[in-house]
Enzyme design. Structure first.
Site, short mmCIF file in Angstrom:
data_model
loop_
_atom_site.label_atom_id
_atom_site.label_comp_id
_atom_site.label_asym_id
_atom_site.label_seq_id
_atom_site.Cartn_x
_atom_site.Cartn_y
_atom_site.Cartn_z
N ARG A 116 0.86 -1.17 0.00
CA ARG A 116 0.00 0.00 0.00
C ARG A 116 0.89 1.22 0.00
O ARG A 116 2.08 1.14 0.29
CB ARG A 116 -0.90 -0.01 1.25
CG ARG A 116 -1.88 -1.16 1.28
CD ARG A 116 -3.00 -0.86 2.27
NE ARG A 116 -2.52 -0.76 3.63
CZ ARG A 116 -2.57 -1.76 4.51
NH1 ARG A 116 -3.03 -2.92 4.16
NH2 ARG A 116 -2.13 -1.57 5.74
N GLY A 118 1.31 3.48 1.99
CA GLY A 118 1.94 3.82 3.25
C GLY A 118 2.53 2.63 3.96
O GLY A 118 2.79 2.70 5.16
N CYS A 119 2.76 1.54 3.27
CA CYS A 119 3.23 0.33 3.94
C CYS A 119 4.21 -0.40 3.06
O CYS A 119 3.96 -0.62 1.88
CB CYS A 119 2.04 -0.58 4.25
SG CYS A 119 2.50 -2.11 5.07
N GLY A 120 5.33 -0.82 3.64
CA GLY A 120 6.33 -1.51 2.87
C GLY A 120 6.49 -2.96 3.23
O GLY A 120 7.33 -3.65 2.66
N CYS A 122 3.59 -5.14 4.10
CA CYS A 122 2.32 -5.85 4.16
C CYS A 122 2.46 -7.24 3.56
O CYS A 122 3.03 -7.42 2.50
CB CYS A 122 1.27 -5.07 3.39
SG CYS A 122 1.11 -3.36 3.92
#
Length: 275
Positions: A116, A118-120, A122
């Site tokens: 996502r 904002g996520c590295g 997930c």
């Protein structure tokens, strides 16, 4: 070499128009706004889909190259033999053909991973898969006058952020010479995507990443520090703050990490590391 599919439209602007109503000082005004575009982008290696990232559909060849390099999918850009981009109205797919030894290694550690903006991390189901132990960087090949270089990069970045000026909602990753001159900037709704696009571009043009530094319009999160360290980038500078894990990774790697960069100020989070 990249080949665009027949279904591919012209390069996207990176933003879409949406009808809005602005409310200010008790007044309402109907208008058309430019909003940063975000679509799922699947990266496929040797016919097997490995990851789906939410990204801005621009510079997808560079993005794919950068992701493959910074995530350790391939050991070098030379291991990528072909790259084909399929850009559709609401999604995209980038198909890469990579060296067999890299593909075998990828299959050994393949995982379901959905990214996502904002996520590295997930989808990772094991702490060991985070790869938080970077190799030590070789001695720096450049010397940087930090006050002058950071002031120059800080002053110049906004002029290169065309998509940010249109939308107000994307990050920028800039490649700078040791004296702070901005050479290239890539923008994306995801800060790590922007860095991957920049690194992919540098790799495609055989630019030695040990001979400059990266300036980011975001905070310094762990994945950005890990990607930069993997590519032997000697200095990572950010407009906002780093995380504790980013500082740890930079310290282990021997990479200079500075944050809160302005034209007249910055914070050195690795004061024992010279450059």
């Amino acid at each position: 070499m990249v080949a665009m599919s027949e279904e591919t439209p012209v390069e996207r602007a990176g933003f879409v128009e949406r009808a809005i109503v602005r409310h200010r000082a008790g007044e309402s005004l109907a208008a058309i706004d430019h909003v940063a575009e975000e679509i799922p982008v699947a990266l496929v290696f040797n016919g097997i889909s490995h990851v789906v990232m939410m990204a801005t559909p621009r510079d997808l060849e560079a993005f794919a190259y950068g992701f493959a390099l910074t995530e350790g999918v391939v050991a070098s850009a030379a291991a990528i033999f072909d790259c084909e981009v399929f850009l559709r109205p609401d999604s995209a797919e980038v198909a890469l053909t990579i060296a067999q030894e890299d593909f075998v290694r990828l299959k050994d550690r393949r995982r379901a991973l959905t990214g996502r903006s904002g996520c590295g991390v997930c989808g990772i189901d094991s702490i060991d898969m985070l790869d938080l132990r970077p190799e030590a960087l070789p001695p720096a090949l450049i010397q940087v006058d930090l006050p002058a270089a950071l002031a120059r990069a800080s002053a110049g970045l906004r002029a290169h952020q065309a998509l940010m000026q249109e939308t107000g909602g994307v990050h920028a990753a800039a490649w700078c010479t040791p004296d702070g001159e901005i050479v290239q900037v890539f923008e994306d709704i995801g800060r790590h995507n922007g860095l991957d696009k920049l690194i992919g571009h540098l790799a495609l043009h055989a630019i030695d990443m040990r001979l400059g530094f990266v300036f980011l319009s975001s905070r310094g999160s762990y994945e950005l520090a890990r990607k930069a360290a993997r590519m032997r980038i000697p200095l990572l500078a950010t407009i906002s703050a780093p995380s504790s894990l980013a500082i740890s990774i930079a310290t282990q790697a021997g990479m200079k990490l500075v944050g809160f960069c302005r034209q007249d100020a910055w914070v050195d989070y690795t004061p024992d590391i010279g450059i």
